[in-house]
Design an enzyme around this catalytic site. Sequence first.
Site, PDB file in Angstrom:
ATOM      1  N   GLN A 178       0.831  -1.219   0.000  1.00  0.00           N
ATOM      2  CA  GLN A 178       0.000   0.000   0.000  1.00  0.00           C
ATOM      3  C   GLN A 178       0.856   1.257   0.000  1.00  0.00           C
ATOM      4  OE1 GLN A 178      -3.252   0.025  -0.327  1.00  0.00           O
ATOM      5  NE2 GLN A 178      -3.792  -2.098   0.136  1.00  0.00           N
ATOM      6  N   SER A 199       2.935  -5.243  -5.085  1.00  0.00           N
ATOM      7  CA  SER A 199       1.871  -5.949  -5.803  1.00  0.00           C
ATOM      8  C   SER A 199       1.367  -5.069  -6.946  1.00  0.00           C
ATOM      9  CB  SER A 199       0.736  -6.232  -4.826  1.00  0.00           C
ATOM     10  OG  SER A 199      -0.378  -6.740  -5.531  1.00  0.00           O
ATOM     11  N   THR A 237       7.151 -20.440 -15.143  1.00  0.00           N
ATOM     12  CA  THR A 237       7.294 -19.683 -16.390  1.00  0.00           C
ATOM     13  C   THR A 237       6.806 -18.250 -16.177  1.00  0.00           C
ATOM     14  OG1 THR A 237       7.008 -21.702 -17.647  1.00  0.00           O
ATOM     15  CG2 THR A 237       6.644 -19.642 -18.833  1.00  0.00           C
ATOM     16  N   CYS A 325     -10.143  -8.268   2.044  1.00  0.00           N
ATOM     17  CA  CYS A 325     -10.018  -9.658   2.499  1.00  0.00           C
ATOM     18  C   CYS A 325     -10.993  -9.965   3.613  1.00  0.00           C
ATOM     19  CB  CYS A 325      -8.638  -9.949   3.063  1.00  0.00           C
ATOM     20  SG  CYS A 325      -7.337  -9.328   2.099  1.00  0.00           S
TER      21      CYS A 325
END
Length: 381
Positions: A178, A199, A237, A325
């Site tokens: 954040q 992220s 990958t 969440c």
Amino acid sequence: MIYFDNSATTKVAPEVLKTYQTVSEKIWGNPSSLHAMGETAFNLLEQSRKQIADLLNVKPHEIFFTSGGTEGDNWVVKGTAIEKRTFGKHLITTAVEHPAITNSMEQLRRLGYDITYLPVDKEGRISIKDLEAAIRPDTILVSIMAVNNEIGTLQPIKEASDVLKKYPKIHFHIDAVQGIGKGIQSAIFNDRVDFVTFSGHKFHAPRGIGFIYAREGRRIAPLMTGGGQEKNQRSGTENLPAIAGMAKALRLLLKDEPANVKQQQTVKETIFDHVSKFKNVTMFTQRNDGFAPHILCFAINGVRGETVVHAFERYNIFISTTSACSSKKQVESSTLAAMKTPDDIATSAIRVSLDADNTVAEAEEFNKVFDKLYAEFSKLN
Ligand SMILES: Cc1ncc(COP(=O)(O)O)c(C=O)c1O
């Protein structure tokens, strides 16, 4: 539509989507393949890594791609525990971390590790004295978030770094999921920080992509073992379209960072100054000092958070309870619990989370709807 839930996720930027599509269509070889298509893909992978490293002023080989914030946090916590298990089994974190950290810590606790959760004050902030007191000869990791995802508190990363300079062997990890693009880069990347989690979907890159910064010379055990992509540290990958998109998203994010931070702060203050005047409102986030510019958490006392979220939704305004969440699980916010907020107020908490695209006009619209809803709720109560 007014989207004020940017801490849950952000919309993929059109330029990023374009990169994603172009790479998917034209550079779809596997970076590990020996032929020319593989080489082209490999070159783009390394170019993206260098672009990200340059933007953050670190070295390209200190950037490792992951599937997002949850993987990054899991990797640093458990990777440290495995790597340093012969040196010690004590880890320190805070009582207000994201579940990606706390549930990783709890898993380690069940395996015999010892975890210290640093308490927080009424603003959700740890004390440096508590950190200093918690350090032991067998401490192997200190993990602290840069910005709290529920109420936006900034943690004292620089001060914690000063303490940890006396303990050079301890890994120091920052969850900056954040915190990126919010004007606090110098704290996140000071010379004592060893690992940082990022992220992509929190800054307009696609979901399922992220990266960690790992300081040169600091080792953690890999969790994803396999073909050895990512210099044998993380296998799988590579998601090249998303990686190239994320490099672009980061460039766009940091291009006008000071102006973007100011914009978010102004929008936040427009809402803060309005709602904080109401008698039955409890503010958890403070107006400025010590808080991020993009998160505002407060409660209309006596009205459940999800009721308020759905009421705003009727006006096409999208906010959340404290975090994406926890909001569907009906659990009380862990941050507010750690701040010792009484249950009946904590269950009323709502979070407004902003992005540089949000405007003062949107904040004013939010305030108008707030007035209507507050009056409705007051009548019901
Ligand atoms: C502080 C923090 N850490 C970690 C995560 C997990 O990131 P991701 O959704 O990419 O798995 C989040 C997501 O909200 C977060 O806010």
